[in-house]
Design an enzyme around this catalytic site. Structure first.
Site, PDB file in Angstrom:
ATOM      1  N   LYS A   1       0.972  -1.206   0.012  1.00 44.18           N
ATOM      2  CA  LYS A   1       0.011  -0.057   0.143  1.00 44.18           C
ATOM      3  C   LYS A   1       1.000   1.296   0.125  1.00 44.18           C
ATOM      4  CE  LYS A   1      -4.156  -1.538   2.351  1.00 44.18           C
ATOM      5  NZ  LYS A   1      -5.106  -1.493   3.457  1.00 44.18           N
TER       6      LYS A   1
ATOM      7  N   ASP B   1     -16.226  -4.781   5.908  1.00 46.70           N
ATOM      8  CA  ASP B   1     -16.316  -5.232   4.442  1.00 46.70           C
ATOM      9  C   ASP B   1     -15.831  -6.702   4.276  1.00 46.70           C
ATOM     10  OD1 ASP B   1     -16.537  -5.185   1.799  1.00 46.70           O
ATOM     11  OD2 ASP B   1     -14.589  -3.733   1.640  1.00 46.70           O
TER      12      ASP B   1
END
Length: 864
Positions: free
Chosen positions: A615, A719
């Site tokens: 990331k 999620d």
């Protein structure tokens, strides 16, 4: 140029490109509910008057219950049922039944073919991506069989032709699914695609394999194909979204110099004259393989097919990108030029140029006025004369008629202007008005990504016209994802206001007996208790974890508990996804096992670089995003569980900031399962990738174990889904959070203004209506994840419902009057496991099982 009025079509452009745009265009077109009229349904023959074509309506039993062609159907016969859809339509799904007739009918068709036509004169035969023209249909008279069309059809007239291998009586009922084709493109012409034979790589066949027009002298003309099938190619053109096809299948490509010029010329023909705003071309940009987007494009226009090309083309030069190899849409402005045909020349920027989708944005160009001199001639007057004389103007009796026509045209113009202004006003009001849960029973539209579905129960008749849901083309307009707070504009019921609502106030679950959803939404419904939870929106667009407020102190410590990794050892391989302020890359990390030392959670790579997910914070990120990125690092460093993705190291000594996490060889669970079938003798014999029931149970136990660990820390994932579960070669699962940032899964998220926001198909009703995220809402998502696993991820949850209907369905959970729609029981799922799923979807939060209970319930089913 005469005065004009332009009728505008409003397009909603959605982000990302999942495996098929057709997933957004699957509405019933009106056979069952009667929107397709009897006179629009014809047939080559009929047995009796009571088995005529008008009775070929799915789930209807009028007449003798179906359409039946006359006599026994012979293998050589070509009997057909024809439907006129009234306009060009993007057809994605066909549903068929036999003749049930209240248990008195036994006739059905086992196979059929499809022919289609734009004008009712020139007919084409549909064939699937492997060239097969025959589709399997029914094996009894009453069950509906729904078949996806791969590729979809763009046409107005459809003929369904039953096929048999032996003489038999055939009867059929039918429903068609899709939506209006507002692009208006009826054909494109281009050079044929070519073979790419690079040394050391597989041969890529870049031909337009589904093109339905003429193919002569290496030129395609008069048809449509892969450039309009709604499937966008991936970053690596050798990787295909389809199964059992060749490398390069998703792209049409040409080699520089092979066409005798430095460009590829394509012509596009439309149904009507249009005012063109822009053209969007999805292009590959794998520059290190000699593939780039086009350097420039020049488009000429033709107002009528028999006219000459206009001399002034529109030219556009692209900004080439030698740093990001991702495929992307290139938007070419067309300057609101009017035409019925376009000719565009795309100039090469490198050795190869590859397209997977081309589409146009335009307004219908409609004349409502005559030129003033033409009107003057009709009235036999001069434009310069303001007060005509009775002596100069003969009275032939036609003048009152002509004046009446002119007045009618002017009144029509006034009405149209009023309607346009009214529509604009209504659109603005709707943007500000609260979205309310409809009190009426939820309507159902068909949507499925699987090839075949057996519907054992009659569907709810749809009440919504297909005109309300035009085909939505998918474009990568903007990779940014909007923060969930933006839902206030679309769903004000998710407001964060802490004011007391009509439902009892505070942040407690509302009492159903105190108010209706309408009353609740008219007041200010709270979001969630800010004092109870801190939400962390990941910079890559993902909600990493919602963590208890008591952890705020740990988030503000300046120390980072993972080591700094040398940035130059990270080798870029592929971009997995991106968000508003960050990107996720698949990289190889050189020497990572030695750097981390013993006990590192890494596979044995025999000294080879290790695959990791990186990331990375963008250079233009805000200070808030930078702080959130550091918070995410600190949260991730706290997690240590075999079934949770682990933060391995960071690169934060200089910009851009990076965090390095595990990545699994088999990618995410959704992709892994969707490419497999259940283990059987057939899969073994044909070497088809397969999984067993034991494998699926093992995956379920691992996910419950990882979520049990998060729950023990009071972490809420928000999620949970198969797209966020990574899988290694040993079928070990680790829960991650990359799903929201990946374009591949953008259709799994509810969109606002073209950006993915919330995974509503996985969310509990209280999360959608009240913004209340807890471990219990994660349990709900776990139930949906189990459902995905045992359907092998072949379709999206609640595939029969649109996004709006999913939200409406949550209102039924809220009211709890027995009208809520649940996910069906997967065929592969043991009954006891489906009961466990149903408990996860309990309306009452307190009655849902805990992750500890789920783990203990699932664990005994796994063979140790």
């Amino acid at each position: 140029m005469p005065p004009i009025i332009k009728c505008f079509y409003i397009f909603h452009f959605l982000p990302g490109s999942d495996s098929s745009t057709a997933a957004h265009c699957r509405y019933p077109l009106g056979m069952e509910d009667g929107r397709i009229k009897d006179h629009d349904i014809t047939a080559s023959s009929q047995w009796y008057e009571t088995t005529g074509p008008q009775y070929a309506r799915l789930n209807r039993e009028e007449g003798d219950g179906a359409w039946c062609p006359a006599g026994l159907l012979q293998p050589s016969d070509t009997q057909y049922l024809q439907v006129d859809l009234g306009q060009l339509t993007f057809l994605t799904v066909v549903g068929t039944q036999g003749r049930y007739a209240r248990n008195s009918g036994k006739e059905f068709a086992r196979m059929y073919r499809l022919n289609y036509s734009h004008d009712g004169q020139l007919w084409r035969s549909w064939k699937n991506r492997l060239g097969n023209k025959t589709m399997e249909a029914n094996d009894n008279a009453y069950v509906s069989v729904i078949k996806d069309l791969h590729p979809p059809i763009i046409s107005r007239y459809i003929r369904l032709i039953p096929v048999t291998k032996m003489p038999t009586t055939v009867c059929m009922r039918l429903e068609l699914y899709g939506c209006p084709w507002h692009d208006g493109l009826t054909s494109y012409s281009s050079p044929e695609g070519q073979l790419m034979m690079p040394p050391g790589y597989p041969i890529a066949s870049l031909n337009d394999s589904t093109y339905d027009g003429a193919h002569e002298r290496r030129k395609l003309s008069g048809g449509l194909g892969q450039l309009t099938d709604g499937v966008t190619g991936q970053d690596d053109f050798l990787v295909t979204r389809q199964y059992h096809v060749w490398p390069g299948y998703d792209y049409v490509g040409w080699r520089n110099g092979s066409l005798g010029s430095g460009y590829v010329e394509m012509e596009f023909v439309f149904d009507k004259q249009r005012n063109f705003t822009s053209m969007k071309v999805h292009s590959n940009n794998m520059f290190y393989r000699g593939v780039k987007i086009f350097s420039s494009v020049s488009c000429s226009f033709k107002p009528r097919l028999i006219a000459n090309w206009e001399t002034e083309p529109v030219e556009f030069r692209t900004v080439l990108d030698d740093r990001n190899p991702s495929a992307r849409y290139v938007t070419v402005p067309l300057g609101r030029r009017n035409a019925k045909a376009l000719r565009c020349r795309f100039h090469f920027a490198d050795v190869w140029m590859m397209f997977s989708e081309i589409s146009f944005q335009s307004d219908l160009y409609v004349f409502f006025f005559l030129q003033i001199n033409e009107i003057s001639q009709l009235l036999n007057t001069s434009p310069s004369v303001t007060t005509p004389s009775t002596k100069d103007q003969p009275d032939d009796g036609n003048t009152p008629i002509l004046i009446g026509c002119l007045v009618t045209i002017i009144l029509l113009l006034v009405v149209i202007i009023f309607l346009i202004l009214w529509c604009q006003y209504v659109c603005k009001v709707l943007e500000k008005a609260p979205r309310r849960i409809l009190e009426e029973e939820v309507t159902v539209r068909l949507s499925s990504s699987s090839d075949t579905i057996i519907l054992q129960t009659p569907p709810v008749p749809p009440r919504v016209s297909q005109m309300d849901h035009p085909y939505e083309r998918v474009f990568l307009l903007d990779p940014q994802y909007q923060d969930p707070a933006g839902l206030r504009n679309k769903l004000p019921e998710l407001s964060r206001s802490a004011e007391t609502s009509a439902c009892g106030g505070g942040y407690a679950e509302p009492d159903v007996t105190q108010c209706t959803p309408h009353q609740c939404f008219q007041s200010s419904v709270p979001h969630y208790a800010e004092t109870d939870i801190v939400s962390l929106q990941g910079v890559t667009g993902s909600n990493m974890y919602a963590v208890p407020a008591l952890t705020v102190d740990s988030l503000t410590r300046k120390d980072i508990s993972v080591a700094e990794f040398p940035r130059h050892r990270l080798l870029f391989r592929e971009k997995l996804g991106e968000g508003q302020f960050g990107e996720v890359h698949l990289c190889e990390a050189e020497g990572l096992p030695e750097f981390l030392g013993e006990g590192a959670p890494l596979p044995d790579r025999d000294g080879r670089p290790v695959l990791v997910a990186v990331k990375q914070l963008r250079a233009d990120a805000t200070n808030n995003a930078r702080n959130d990125f550091l918070k995410e690092i600190k949260i991730m460093s706290r997690l240590n569980d075999p079934n949770i993705i682990q933060l391995l190291c960071v690169c934060v000594s200089s910009d851009p900031l990076c965090m390095v996490t595990e990545y699994m060889d088999n990618g995410d669970l959704n992709m892994f399962l969707s490419q497999r079938e259940m283990e059987s003798t057939l899969t073994h014999a044909n070497n088809i990738p397969a999984v067993s029931l034991s494998d699926l149970l093992h995956m379920s136990v691992q996910i419950s174990s990882g979520m049990r660990y998060l729950a023990s820390l009071n972490f809420v994932h928000r999620d949970l889904a198969t797209r966020n579960c990574l899988l290694d070669r040993r079928l070990t699962i680790k829960i991650a959070d990359f799903g929201m940032s990946r374009n591949l899964y953008s259709s799994d998220y509810y969109r606002i203004q073209g950006r993915a926001v919330l995974p509503i198909r996985w969310m509990a009703w209280e999360s959608i209506l009240l913004g209340k995220f807890t471990t219990a809402s994660d349990v709900w998502a776990f139930g949906v994840t189990l459902w995905e696993i045992f359907t092998l991820c072949k379709e999206q949850p609640y595939s029969l419902l649109s996004d709006e209907q999913v939200i409406e369905n949550t209102g039924e959970f809220f009211r709890n009057q027995g009208r809520q729609i649940f996910l069906y029981a997967p065929l592969l799922c043991p009954p006891s496991l489906f009961e466990l799923m149903m408990r996860c979807w309990d309306r009452d939060i307190a009655d849902r099982p805990t992750f500890e209970g789920l783990y203990q319930a699932l664990r005994p089913h796994v063979v140790q």
